[in-house]
Design a protein around this motif. Sequence first.
Motif, PDB file in Angstrom:
ATOM      1  N   GLN A  94     -10.306 -40.804 -30.924  1.00  0.00           N
ATOM      2  CA  GLN A  94     -10.430 -41.641 -32.123  1.00  0.00           C
ATOM      3  C   GLN A  94     -11.154 -40.910 -33.255  1.00  0.00           C
ATOM      4  OE1 GLN A  94     -12.177 -45.351 -30.896  1.00  0.00           O
ATOM      5  NE2 GLN A  94     -10.387 -45.929 -29.675  1.00  0.00           N
ATOM      6  N   ALA A  95     -12.175 -40.143 -32.909  1.00  0.00           N
ATOM      7  CA  ALA A  95     -12.905 -39.375 -33.927  1.00  0.00           C
ATOM      8  C   ALA A  95     -11.987 -38.347 -34.580  1.00  0.00           C
ATOM      9  CB  ALA A  95     -14.126 -38.695 -33.312  1.00  0.00           C
ATOM     10  N   ALA A  96     -11.164 -37.685 -33.768  1.00  0.00           N
ATOM     11  CA  ALA A  96     -10.220 -36.696 -34.314  1.00  0.00           C
ATOM     12  C   ALA A  96      -9.219 -37.371 -35.246  1.00  0.00           C
ATOM     13  CB  ALA A  96      -9.502 -35.974 -33.177  1.00  0.00           C
ATOM     14  N   GLN A  97      -8.729 -38.530 -34.854  1.00  0.00           N
ATOM     15  CA  GLN A  97      -7.778 -39.254 -35.708  1.00  0.00           C
ATOM     16  C   GLN A  97      -8.443 -39.685 -37.014  1.00  0.00           C
ATOM     17  OE1 GLN A  97      -6.498 -42.348 -33.032  1.00  0.00           O
ATOM     18  NE2 GLN A  97      -4.836 -41.105 -32.192  1.00  0.00           N
ATOM     19  N   ALA A  98      -9.683 -40.170 -36.930  1.00  0.00           N
ATOM     20  CA  ALA A  98     -10.398 -40.617 -38.126  1.00  0.00           C
ATOM     21  C   ALA A  98     -10.656 -39.464 -39.084  1.00  0.00           C
ATOM     22  CB  ALA A  98     -11.724 -41.269 -37.729  1.00  0.00           C
ATOM     23  N   GLU A  99     -10.839 -38.268 -38.538  1.00  0.00           N
ATOM     24  CA  GLU A  99     -11.098 -37.082 -39.358  1.00  0.00           C
ATOM     25  C   GLU A  99      -9.819 -36.320 -39.685  1.00  0.00           C
ATOM     26  OE1 GLU A  99     -13.967 -34.875 -37.116  1.00  0.00           O
ATOM     27  OE2 GLU A  99     -15.447 -36.500 -37.205  1.00  0.00           O
ATOM     28  N   ASN A 100      -8.684 -36.874 -39.261  1.00  0.00           N
ATOM     29  CA  ASN A 100      -7.377 -36.260 -39.494  1.00  0.00           C
ATOM     30  C   ASN A 100      -7.279 -34.862 -38.884  1.00  0.00           C
ATOM     31  OD1 ASN A 100      -4.798 -36.689 -40.349  1.00  0.00           O
ATOM     32  ND2 ASN A 100      -5.149 -35.897 -42.420  1.00  0.00           N
ATOM     33  N   ARG A 101      -7.935 -34.688 -37.723  1.00  0.00           N
ATOM     34  CA  ARG A 101      -7.862 -33.423 -36.987  1.00  0.00           C
ATOM     35  C   ARG A 101      -6.823 -33.541 -35.884  1.00  0.00           C
ATOM     36  NH1 ARG A 101     -11.985 -32.699 -33.722  1.00  0.00           N
ATOM     37  NH2 ARG A 101     -13.069 -34.617 -34.183  1.00  0.00           N
ATOM     38  N   GLU A 102      -6.239 -32.402 -35.545  1.00  0.00           N
ATOM     39  CA  GLU A 102      -5.284 -32.361 -34.446  1.00  0.00           C
ATOM     40  C   GLU A 102      -6.037 -32.562 -33.126  1.00  0.00           C
ATOM     41  OE1 GLU A 102      -2.339 -29.070 -32.565  1.00  0.00           O
ATOM     42  OE2 GLU A 102      -2.277 -29.304 -34.752  1.00  0.00           O
TER      43      GLU A 102
END
Length: 135
Positions: free
Chosen positions: A53-61
Amino acid sequence: MRTVRVFIERGKDGSYGAYMPDDNNLSYGVIGDGATAADAIADFKAVYEDMKQAAQAENREFEGVDFAFSYDLPSFLVYYADLISYKGLARLTGISAAQLSQYVSGYRTPSPKTTAKIQTALHAFGKELSQLRLV
């Protein structure tokens, strides 16, 4: 989605840990811990979901994966104690229930040969069950 290994191990203090070995070749690692193997697995999965979820929120792969859990023998015996009794496992493996109990208590440590013997017997039993048909 690929499947990666996760090890479940019982610590000397009686707590449990779940972790991914380095050879999964991911850009991240996940660990979990708890009072029981089930707690450690639940914590592990919660940490994984938080990271995703953190990666998605930060738009990271973020490479999503499935998990294949592997247990050290004492952790396995405790985790499945409600389903597989020492007496039943002794019948399957030829290893005494008392000896299995000693592995859980930490009084004895299973040799690699003993661990392999138990795993082979469980896989054979699982294969037998998977072929079972009730009428």
